[in-house]
Design an enzyme around this catalytic site. Structure first.
Site, PDB file in Angstrom:
ATOM      1  N   GLN A 200       0.883  -1.158   0.000  1.00 38.46           N
ATOM      2  CA  GLN A 200       0.000   0.000   0.000  1.00 38.46           C
ATOM      3  C   GLN A 200       0.925   1.213   0.000  1.00 38.46           C
ATOM      4  O   GLN A 200       1.583   1.483   1.000  1.00 38.46           O
ATOM      5  CB  GLN A 200      -0.931   0.026   1.225  1.00 38.46           C
ATOM      6  CG  GLN A 200      -1.966  -1.072   1.229  1.00 38.46           C
ATOM      7  CD  GLN A 200      -1.486  -2.373   1.836  1.00 38.46           C
ATOM      8  OE1 GLN A 200      -0.515  -2.425   2.576  1.00 38.46           O
ATOM      9  NE2 GLN A 200      -2.153  -3.456   1.508  1.00 38.46           N
TER      10      GLN A 200
ATOM     11  N   HIS B  54       6.008   4.061   6.330  1.00 38.07           N
ATOM     12  CA  HIS B  54       7.274   3.411   6.011  1.00 38.07           C
ATOM     13  C   HIS B  54       6.999   2.365   4.943  1.00 38.07           C
ATOM     14  O   HIS B  54       6.126   1.508   5.125  1.00 38.07           O
ATOM     15  CB  HIS B  54       7.837   2.754   7.281  1.00 38.07           C
ATOM     16  CG  HIS B  54       9.214   2.196   7.115  1.00 38.07           C
ATOM     17  ND1 HIS B  54       9.486   1.128   6.316  1.00 38.07           N
ATOM     18  CD2 HIS B  54      10.398   2.571   7.658  1.00 38.07           C
ATOM     19  CE1 HIS B  54      10.779   0.842   6.370  1.00 38.07           C
ATOM     20  NE2 HIS B  54      11.345   1.714   7.189  1.00 38.07           N
TER      21      HIS B  54
ATOM     22  N   HIS C 166       6.814  -0.831   3.011  1.00 38.10           N
ATOM     23  CA  HIS C 166       6.953  -2.241   3.366  1.00 38.10           C
ATOM     24  C   HIS C 166       6.142  -3.084   2.395  1.00 38.10           C
ATOM     25  O   HIS C 166       5.102  -2.661   1.915  1.00 38.10           O
ATOM     26  CB  HIS C 166       6.542  -2.522   4.815  1.00 38.10           C
ATOM     27  CG  HIS C 166       5.149  -2.107   5.149  1.00 38.10           C
ATOM     28  ND1 HIS C 166       4.778  -0.793   5.358  1.00 38.10           N
ATOM     29  CD2 HIS C 166       4.029  -2.840   5.302  1.00 38.10           C
ATOM     30  CE1 HIS C 166       3.479  -0.745   5.632  1.00 38.10           C
ATOM     31  NE2 HIS C 166       3.006  -1.965   5.602  1.00 38.10           N
TER      32      HIS C 166
ATOM     33  N   HIS D 221       4.306  -6.782   1.774  1.00 37.31           N
ATOM     34  CA  HIS D 221       3.770  -7.986   2.406  1.00 37.31           C
ATOM     35  C   HIS D 221       3.971  -9.174   1.469  1.00 37.31           C
ATOM     36  O   HIS D 221       3.711  -9.077   0.275  1.00 37.31           O
ATOM     37  CB  HIS D 221       2.261  -7.849   2.647  1.00 37.31           C
ATOM     38  CG  HIS D 221       1.892  -6.762   3.583  1.00 37.31           C
ATOM     39  ND1 HIS D 221       1.595  -6.999   4.899  1.00 37.31           N
ATOM     40  CD2 HIS D 221       1.762  -5.419   3.398  1.00 37.31           C
ATOM     41  CE1 HIS D 221       1.289  -5.855   5.494  1.00 37.31           C
ATOM     42  NE2 HIS D 221       1.385  -4.881   4.598  1.00 37.31           N
TER      43      HIS D 221
END
Length: 153
Positions: free
Chosen positions: A51, A62, A64, A66
């Site tokens: 996202q 931050h 990231h 998944h």
């Protein structure tokens, strides 16, 4: 099991803030981690999700990524027989609210969007459900660390 996050070393809120080298490193790392996690859990596929920004559902500022290993026997494949439903569920989902009773989480009120309106649902959390301890998470991290090749810095 096996849901992991791949995070760049430098804290930045959006993909576009990464340098070209950081961007390349992030996605190369995703590929390495995905292969290791799939192999460890006997998964044949993965969902890779990011996202990128608040309006895309990013919950922390931050970058990231998944990684969710998937099997033919998981819920969307076995129960629903509709693997694409996962995308609608992810798009509809809004962060759940934990309601505490006697200091213990007892009910989660997830909120789903439906036709532009918020719909509240209540789910009971089984009494035996508990958060994992720091020690349990450390042991899991050690397993994953041992799956990774030695990195060149």
């Amino acid at each position: 099991p096996g849901h992991v996050l791949v995070i760049p070393r430098r804290v930045v809120p959006r993909l576009s803030y990464l340098t070209n080298d950081e961007y390349d490193d992030l996605w190369r790392s995703v590929r390495v981690v995905q292969n290791a996690i799939e192999s460890h859990y006997g998964a044949s596929s993965s969902n890779i999700a990011i996202q990128d920004g608040e309006n895309a559902g990013q919950s922390v500022p931050h970058v990231h990524v998944h990684i969710l290993p998937r099997k033919a026997t998981d819920y969307y494949n076995l129960e629903l027989k509709d693997n694409d439903q996962i995308y609608q569920d992810l798009q509809q989902w809004v962060e759940p609210r934990i309601i505490k009773s006697d200091g213990e989480p007892s009910v989660v009120e997830p909120t789903k969007k439906k036709e532009g309106h918020l719909v509240h649902q209540k789910l009971s959390i089984p009494r035996e459900r508990r958060d994992r301890t720091f020690d349990e998470m450390s042991k899991e991290a050690a397993i994953y660390r041992n799956l990774m090749p030695t990195w060149q810095n």
